[in-house]
Write a protein that holds these residues in place. Structure first.
Motif, PDB file in Angstrom:
ATOM      1  N   ASN A 227     -32.993 -22.395 -25.066  1.00 28.00           N
ATOM      2  CA  ASN A 227     -32.854 -23.566 -25.935  1.00 28.00           C
ATOM      3  C   ASN A 227     -33.973 -24.560 -25.653  1.00 28.00           C
ATOM      4  OD1 ASN A 227     -32.047 -25.498 -27.743  1.00 28.00           O
ATOM      5  ND2 ASN A 227     -30.351 -26.264 -26.506  1.00 28.00           N
ATOM      6  N   ALA A 228     -34.896 -24.671 -26.620  1.00 35.45           N
ATOM      7  CA  ALA A 228     -35.963 -25.670 -26.553  1.00 35.45           C
ATOM      8  C   ALA A 228     -35.878 -26.578 -27.777  1.00 35.45           C
ATOM      9  CB  ALA A 228     -37.329 -24.997 -26.480  1.00 35.45           C
ATOM     10  N   GLY A 229     -34.673 -26.659 -28.362  1.00 38.91           N
ATOM     11  CA  GLY A 229     -34.471 -27.473 -29.555  1.00 38.91           C
ATOM     12  C   GLY A 229     -33.990 -28.864 -29.197  1.00 38.91           C
ATOM     13  N   ARG A 230     -32.675 -29.075 -29.283  1.00 37.26           N
ATOM     14  CA  ARG A 230     -32.084 -30.378 -28.987  1.00 37.26           C
ATOM     15  C   ARG A 230     -30.923 -30.174 -28.016  1.00 37.26           C
ATOM     16  NH1 ARG A 230     -36.133 -31.003 -31.064  1.00 37.26           N
ATOM     17  NH2 ARG A 230     -36.615 -31.825 -33.131  1.00 37.26           N
ATOM     18  N   GLY A 231     -30.708 -31.159 -27.143  1.00 38.41           N
ATOM     19  CA  GLY A 231     -29.684 -31.022 -26.131  1.00 38.41           C
ATOM     20  C   GLY A 231     -28.275 -30.929 -26.678  1.00 38.41           C
ATOM     21  N   ARG A 232     -27.994 -31.694 -27.736  1.00 36.63           N
ATOM     22  CA  ARG A 232     -26.623 -31.714 -28.254  1.00 36.63           C
ATOM     23  C   ARG A 232     -26.313 -30.522 -29.157  1.00 36.63           C
ATOM     24  NH1 ARG A 232     -27.716 -37.147 -27.364  1.00 36.63           N
ATOM     25  NH2 ARG A 232     -26.068 -38.190 -26.183  1.00 36.63           N
ATOM     26  N   LEU A 233     -27.244 -29.593 -29.262  1.00 40.70           N
ATOM     27  CA  LEU A 233     -26.923 -28.321 -29.898  1.00 40.70           C
ATOM     28  C   LEU A 233     -26.034 -27.476 -28.982  1.00 40.70           C
ATOM     29  CD1 LEU A 233     -30.487 -27.327 -31.160  1.00 40.70           C
ATOM     30  CD2 LEU A 233     -28.628 -28.210 -32.571  1.00 40.70           C
ATOM     31  N   GLN A 234     -26.096 -27.717 -27.689  1.00 40.87           N
ATOM     32  CA  GLN A 234     -25.423 -26.847 -26.727  1.00 40.87           C
ATOM     33  C   GLN A 234     -24.236 -27.539 -26.087  1.00 40.87           C
ATOM     34  OE1 GLN A 234     -28.859 -26.360 -24.184  1.00 40.87           O
ATOM     35  NE2 GLN A 234     -27.927 -27.501 -22.501  1.00 40.87           N
ATOM     36  N   ILE A 235     -23.277 -26.724 -25.682  1.00 38.51           N
ATOM     37  CA  ILE A 235     -22.133 -27.185 -24.890  1.00 38.51           C
ATOM     38  C   ILE A 235     -22.314 -26.622 -23.488  1.00 38.51           C
ATOM     39  CG2 ILE A 235     -19.624 -27.147 -24.653  1.00 38.51           C
ATOM     40  CD1 ILE A 235     -19.457 -26.925 -27.690  1.00 38.51           C
ATOM     41  N   ASP A 236     -22.667 -27.480 -22.558  1.00 37.83           N
ATOM     42  CA  ASP A 236     -23.030 -27.026 -21.211  1.00 37.83           C
ATOM     43  C   ASP A 236     -21.915 -26.222 -20.553  1.00 37.83           C
ATOM     44  OD1 ASP A 236     -25.405 -28.327 -21.612  1.00 37.83           O
ATOM     45  OD2 ASP A 236     -25.123 -29.836 -20.039  1.00 37.83           O
ATOM     46  N   GLY A 237     -20.673 -26.684 -20.696  1.00 36.26           N
ATOM     47  CA  GLY A 237     -19.564 -25.971 -20.082  1.00 36.26           C
ATOM     48  C   GLY A 237     -19.397 -24.568 -20.616  1.00 36.26           C
ATOM     49  N   ASP A 238     -19.660 -24.385 -21.906  1.00 38.99           N
ATOM     50  CA  ASP A 238     -19.571 -23.047 -22.497  1.00 38.99           C
ATOM     51  C   ASP A 238     -20.689 -22.144 -21.987  1.00 38.99           C
ATOM     52  OD1 ASP A 238     -17.456 -24.067 -23.873  1.00 38.99           O
ATOM     53  OD2 ASP A 238     -18.206 -23.565 -25.868  1.00 38.99           O
ATOM     54  N   ILE A 239     -21.867 -22.719 -21.766  1.00 39.11           N
ATOM     55  CA  ILE A 239     -22.972 -21.928 -21.207  1.00 39.11           C
ATOM     56  C   ILE A 239     -22.622 -21.469 -19.796  1.00 39.11           C
ATOM     57  CG2 ILE A 239     -25.375 -22.002 -20.435  1.00 39.11           C
ATOM     58  CD1 ILE A 239     -25.929 -23.918 -22.769  1.00 39.11           C
ATOM     59  N   LEU A 240     -22.087 -22.367 -18.975  1.00 41.72           N
ATOM     60  CA  LEU A 240     -21.706 -22.006 -17.613  1.00 41.72           C
ATOM     61  C   LEU A 240     -20.647 -20.910 -17.608  1.00 41.72           C
ATOM     62  CD1 LEU A 240     -21.632 -25.552 -16.013  1.00 41.72           C
ATOM     63  CD2 LEU A 240     -22.948 -23.616 -15.139  1.00 41.72           C
ATOM     64  N   ALA A 241     -19.637 -21.049 -18.457  1.00 35.62           N
ATOM     65  CA  ALA A 241     -18.583 -20.041 -18.507  1.00 35.62           C
ATOM     66  C   ALA A 241     -19.133 -18.694 -18.949  1.00 35.62           C
ATOM     67  CB  ALA A 241     -17.469 -20.504 -19.449  1.00 35.62           C
ATOM     68  N   ALA A 242     -20.054 -18.716 -19.928  1.00 35.96           N
ATOM     69  CA  ALA A 242     -20.633 -17.462 -20.426  1.00 35.96           C
ATOM     70  C   ALA A 242     -21.534 -16.807 -19.383  1.00 35.96           C
ATOM     71  CB  ALA A 242     -21.409 -17.725 -21.716  1.00 35.96           C
ATOM     72  N   LEU A 243     -22.231 -17.602 -18.594  1.00 33.86           N
ATOM     73  CA  LEU A 243     -23.039 -17.047 -17.502  1.00 33.86           C
ATOM     74  C   LEU A 243     -22.142 -16.448 -16.417  1.00 33.86           C
ATOM     75  CD1 LEU A 243     -25.736 -19.856 -17.144  1.00 33.86           C
ATOM     76  CD2 LEU A 243     -26.126 -17.552 -18.029  1.00 33.86           C
TER      77      LEU A 243
END
Length: 315
Positions: A227-243
């Motif tokens: 993700n090199a777009g915008r920060g609020r495109l992502q949900i950090d907690g969902d990224i952590l869970a998916a990793l």
């Protein structure tokens, strides 16, 4: 005498921006926030993450120049004046972001995180290496930067596709668009690159549901996010869970909902995460100042401005 230029930049380069505008501002006085002087003198505001409410205090403001691609902070100002907004743009900015996404796509393709882990273990072990033509890369966002990125990735040999909210065509590249095109785009994508603008429809789009729809049984050996777009495109907690559960095998993140990324964030130390400080598109101020002054000259001559922000679309 022409009206003053106000530089209001949140960051260490603020003084450099002001000095460059003094050198190239064609006689316009330059003010560096918070030293505004007489607010009625200011005609041009060159900003990056300026305090909300500041621009509304400038009664003779004619033009707002956002000194980066992302305008979400600016558009969130409830008192934003009704004057034209343009984005500072340069071909070098597109190339720098393209360099970033190509770098990290190649890192995942060539198993570099795995080899770095082996180096720490002093382990000499080779792994099968598929060809780029076997790996499906998907780019979300087909604006100027996204289009450049898909073209370069395709030249390297990756099987590249693009997705955008509305229909976009790129020669030689398969494209998808809209809600109907999202699922087939994700189902064929192993390395997902996000270069979307932040809008009402894209906020939080990088979430657990989306990650689950990526292709995980392809040549890349898993699903990866860049993700090199915008920060609020992502949900950090969902990224952590998916990793953690393997839905994502790796994530490279240059932007975050809250910046700087708080020291207590678990993303910093996650072994599958690569964190960079919103520098994918870093460009030296002196490269952009001439472009900004060309816009000011167009305004003075009554000519159409370039890279005008559409407030209703959010970019």
């Amino acid at each position: 005498m022409s009206g003053a230029i106000l530089v209001a930049v949140d960051g260490p380069q603020a003084a450099q921006w002001a000095e460059l505008f003094r050198s190239h501002g064609e006689g316009r006085p330059v003010r560096l926030w918070p030293e505004i002087g007489d607010a009625s003198d200011v005609e041009i505001a060159c900003v990056w993450r300026a305090p909300h409410g500041l621009l509304a205090t400038l009664p003779k403001l004619r033009l707002i120049v956002n000194l980066a691609a992302g305008v979400d902070h600016l558009l969130a100002d409830p008192n934003l004046p009704d004057v034209p907004i343009v984005r500072a743009a340069h071909a070098d900015l597109s190339m720098r972001v393209t360099e970033y996404v190509v770098l990290h796509t190649l890192r995942y393709h060539r198993r570099q995180p795995l080899y770095e882990a082996q180096q720490r273990q002093r382990l000499w072990k080779e792994h099968p290496q598929p060809a780029a033509s076997e790996v499906a890369v998907g780019v979300m966002g087909l604006g100027v930067i996204g289009t450049e990125a898909v073209r370069v990735l395709a030249r390297i040999g990756f099987r590249v596709a693009g997705w955008s909210t509305s229909e976009k065509l790129v020669d030689g590249v398969e494209t998808f668009h809209g809600p109907a095109g999202l699922d087939p785009f994700l189902a064929r994508t192993e390395i997902l690159i996000c270069l979307l603008p932040l809008t009402k429809t894209t906020r939080g789009i990088l979430n657990r549901s989306l990650f689950a729809r990526l292709k995980r049984d392809g040549a890349a050996g898993g699903a990866f996010l860049i993700n090199a777009g915008r920060g609020r495109l992502q949900i950090d907690g969902d990224i952590l869970a998916a990793l953690d559960d393997g839905t994502l095998s790796g994530a490279t993140l240059d932007v975050f909902p809250h910046e700087p990324l708080p020291p207590e964030s678990s993303l910093w130390a996650h072994p599958k995460a690569t964190i960079t400080p919103h520098n994918a598109g870093d460009i030296l101020p002196d490269i952009l100042v001439a472009e900004v002054m060309a816009q000011v000259a167009r305004l003075d001559r009554g000519e159409p401005l370039l890279n005008v922000v559409d407030r209703t679309r959010g970019y």
